[in-house]
Motif scaffolding. Structure first.
Motif, short mmCIF file in Angstrom:
data_model
loop_
_atom_site.label_atom_id
_atom_site.label_comp_id
_atom_site.label_asym_id
_atom_site.label_seq_id
_atom_site.Cartn_x
_atom_site.Cartn_y
_atom_site.Cartn_z
N ASP A 61 -31.03 8.67 11.86
CA ASP A 61 -31.35 7.25 11.88
C ASP A 61 -30.05 6.49 11.62
N VAL A 62 -29.82 5.45 12.40
CA VAL A 62 -28.57 4.68 12.28
C VAL A 62 -28.91 3.24 11.94
N THR A 63 -28.25 2.73 10.91
CA THR A 63 -28.40 1.33 10.51
C THR A 63 -27.03 0.68 10.53
N TYR A 64 -26.97 -0.54 11.08
CA TYR A 64 -25.74 -1.32 11.06
C TYR A 64 -25.88 -2.45 10.05
N GLN A 65 -24.85 -2.63 9.23
CA GLN A 65 -24.81 -3.75 8.30
C GLN A 65 -23.69 -4.70 8.71
N GLU A 66 -24.05 -5.94 9.02
CA GLU A 66 -23.05 -6.92 9.39
C GLU A 66 -22.29 -7.37 8.14
N LEU A 67 -21.02 -7.05 8.10
CA LEU A 67 -20.19 -7.34 6.94
C LEU A 67 -18.83 -7.83 7.43
N GLY A 68 -17.99 -8.23 6.48
CA GLY A 68 -16.66 -8.66 6.83
C GLY A 68 -15.73 -8.61 5.64
N GLY A 69 -14.45 -8.24 5.91
CA GLY A 69 -13.42 -8.31 4.89
C GLY A 69 -13.77 -7.52 3.64
N ASP A 70 -13.64 -8.16 2.48
CA ASP A 70 -13.87 -7.49 1.20
C ASP A 70 -15.31 -7.03 1.03
N GLU A 71 -16.24 -7.71 1.71
CA GLU A 71 -17.65 -7.29 1.62
C GLU A 71 -17.82 -5.84 2.07
N THR A 72 -17.09 -5.48 3.12
CA THR A 72 -17.20 -4.13 3.65
C THR A 72 -16.77 -3.10 2.62
N TRP A 73 -15.67 -3.38 1.95
CA TRP A 73 -15.14 -2.42 0.98
C TRP A 73 -15.97 -2.40 -0.28
N GLU A 74 -16.54 -3.52 -0.66
CA GLU A 74 -17.45 -3.54 -1.80
C GLU A 74 -18.69 -2.70 -1.51
N ALA A 75 -19.17 -2.78 -0.27
CA ALA A 75 -20.34 -1.99 0.11
C ALA A 75 -20.01 -0.50 0.15
N LEU A 76 -18.81 -0.17 0.61
CA LEU A 76 -18.40 1.23 0.64
C LEU A 76 -18.32 1.78 -0.79
N GLU A 77 -17.75 1.00 -1.69
CA GLU A 77 -17.64 1.42 -3.08
C GLU A 77 -19.01 1.56 -3.73
N ALA A 78 -19.92 0.66 -3.39
CA ALA A 78 -21.26 0.68 -3.97
C ALA A 78 -22.14 1.77 -3.37
N GLY A 79 -21.68 2.36 -2.27
CA GLY A 79 -22.45 3.42 -1.65
C GLY A 79 -23.55 2.94 -0.73
N THR A 80 -23.50 1.68 -0.30
CA THR A 80 -24.54 1.15 0.58
C THR A 80 -24.18 1.27 2.06
N ILE A 81 -22.94 1.65 2.37
CA ILE A 81 -22.56 2.00 3.74
C ILE A 81 -21.82 3.33 3.71
N ASP A 82 -21.79 3.99 4.86
CA ASP A 82 -21.12 5.28 4.97
C ASP A 82 -19.82 5.22 5.77
N VAL A 83 -19.78 4.34 6.77
CA VAL A 83 -18.71 4.40 7.77
C VAL A 83 -18.14 3.02 8.07
N ILE A 84 -16.81 2.93 8.11
CA ILE A 84 -16.10 1.79 8.69
C ILE A 84 -15.54 2.30 10.01
N ALA A 85 -16.00 1.74 11.11
CA ALA A 85 -15.73 2.31 12.43
C ALA A 85 -14.32 2.02 12.95
N GLU A 86 -13.64 1.02 12.39
CA GLU A 86 -12.25 0.76 12.79
C GLU A 86 -11.56 -0.01 11.68
N ASP A 87 -10.53 0.59 11.13
CA ASP A 87 -9.79 -0.01 10.02
C ASP A 87 -8.38 -0.36 10.48
#
Length: 311
Positions: A61-87
């Motif tokens: 199952d794949v879910t996309y979360q619309e995020l941007g900038g620091d929000e993306t990294w905060e979500a990665l740290e919090a464990g609510t996302i798994d992948v940043i597709a292009e850094d």
């Protein structure tokens, strides 16, 4: 990585009719992979292709979360996302500023795509105003490039404020009469470039390669002092242009450890700038859904993507 059940093979105990002892059977299950979705076309192309394969070839199952900038990294740290597709180099910046970033995130793979950020103008502007493409000459063309929003300075259009950007430092340290004006999105930057060509109105804007727009129109970069990774005036004081960037996928440490086949796909994913630009064009300009654009490309390149799954 969030699992709806247990990853991999799950042992299930059942009672067989007419038999007093339990029998062990196996049920194959997959979990959910959450991909951050940032708002530029190249990123969306990466996310669409990875998401399509995760869902349709690997059964996640794949879910996309619309995020941007620091929000993306905060979500990665919090464990609510798994992948940043292009850094675009943000991982290195985060790891330098906050060493703890390496505790929750890691680079999965260089995607095969090299990025180049710069300031750009349509070629007709350079042809009409000799020298305007040199950063040291911008002060001579304030009247040409200013607008009602630029406070008597050259207007530099930027897209989303969350983009990786050193514009304010470059402007200050090179003493440039430039005012940054945000238009909010990649689409607005493209619209401004097209208007410049169609209406013969000069424009200067922050943009990047690779991008399909360069196949549509001839764009000229502003010439800055060349980037030198060994020059502190360049790297620390931002007294030069941007250096080239190897664009990577980034994942959470937990996903790298427990992501199984999903992580293997992300770790093996690598394609070309042309591949990315084609999918991005189909999404943003050809009116295709991200899923359809991904499928179109994947149907033509099965020999490549099969290696991402099996390698």
């Amino acid at each position: 990585m969030r699992m709806k059940l247990l990853a991999g093979a799950v042992a299930v105990l059942t009672v067989v009719a007419g038999c007093g002892s339990p029998t062990e059977t196996t049920e194959e299950t997959r979990g959910e992979v959450v991909i951050a979705l940032e708002n530029w076309a190249g990123y969306e192309a990466n996310a669409a292709v990875l998401g399509y394969l995760l869902k349709n070839e690997l059964g996640y199952d794949v879910t996309y979360q619309e995020l941007g900038g620091d929000e993306t990294w905060e979500a990665l740290e919090a464990g609510t996302i798994d992948v940043i597709a292009e850094d675009w180099g943000k991982f290195d910046v985060k790891a330098e500023e906050e060493p703890s970033a390496r505790d929750y995130a890691q680079i999965a793979r260089y995607t095969g795509v090299d990025g180049q950020i710069g300031w750009w103008m349509p070629k007709w502007v350079k042809d009409e105003y000799p020298g305007i493409e040199k950063h040291s000459k911008l002060a001579e063309y304030v009247d040409v490039l200013q607008t009602s929003k630029s406070k008597g300075k050259v207007q530099l259009l930027v897209g989303d404020d969350d983009y990786v950007s050193s514009e304010k430092e470059i402007i200050a340290n090179l003493n440039l009469p430039v005012e940054v004006v945000s238009v909010g999105s990649e689409e607005k930057l493209i619209e401004a470039a097209r208007d410049s060509v169609n209406k013969k109105e000069p424009v200067l804007f922050y943009f990047w390669q690779p991008h399909w727009l360069f196949t549509e129109m001839d764009l000229v970069p502003v010439e800055f002092p060349e980037y030198d990774a060994k020059d502190k005036d360049c790297t620390e004081k931002k007294m030069c242009g941007y250096g080239p960037l190897e664009l990577n996928t980034v994942v959470s440490k937990d996903f790298a450890k427990n992501g199984g086949d999903a992580f293997r796909l992300i770790k093996n994913f690598a394609w070309s700038s042309d591949d990315q630009s084609q999918v991005a064009f189909d999404i943003t300009e050809a009116g295709m859904s991200p899923e359809d654009a991904a499928k179109k490309w994947l149907d033509l390149h099965s020999d490549l993507w099969q290696t991402w799954i099996t390698a």
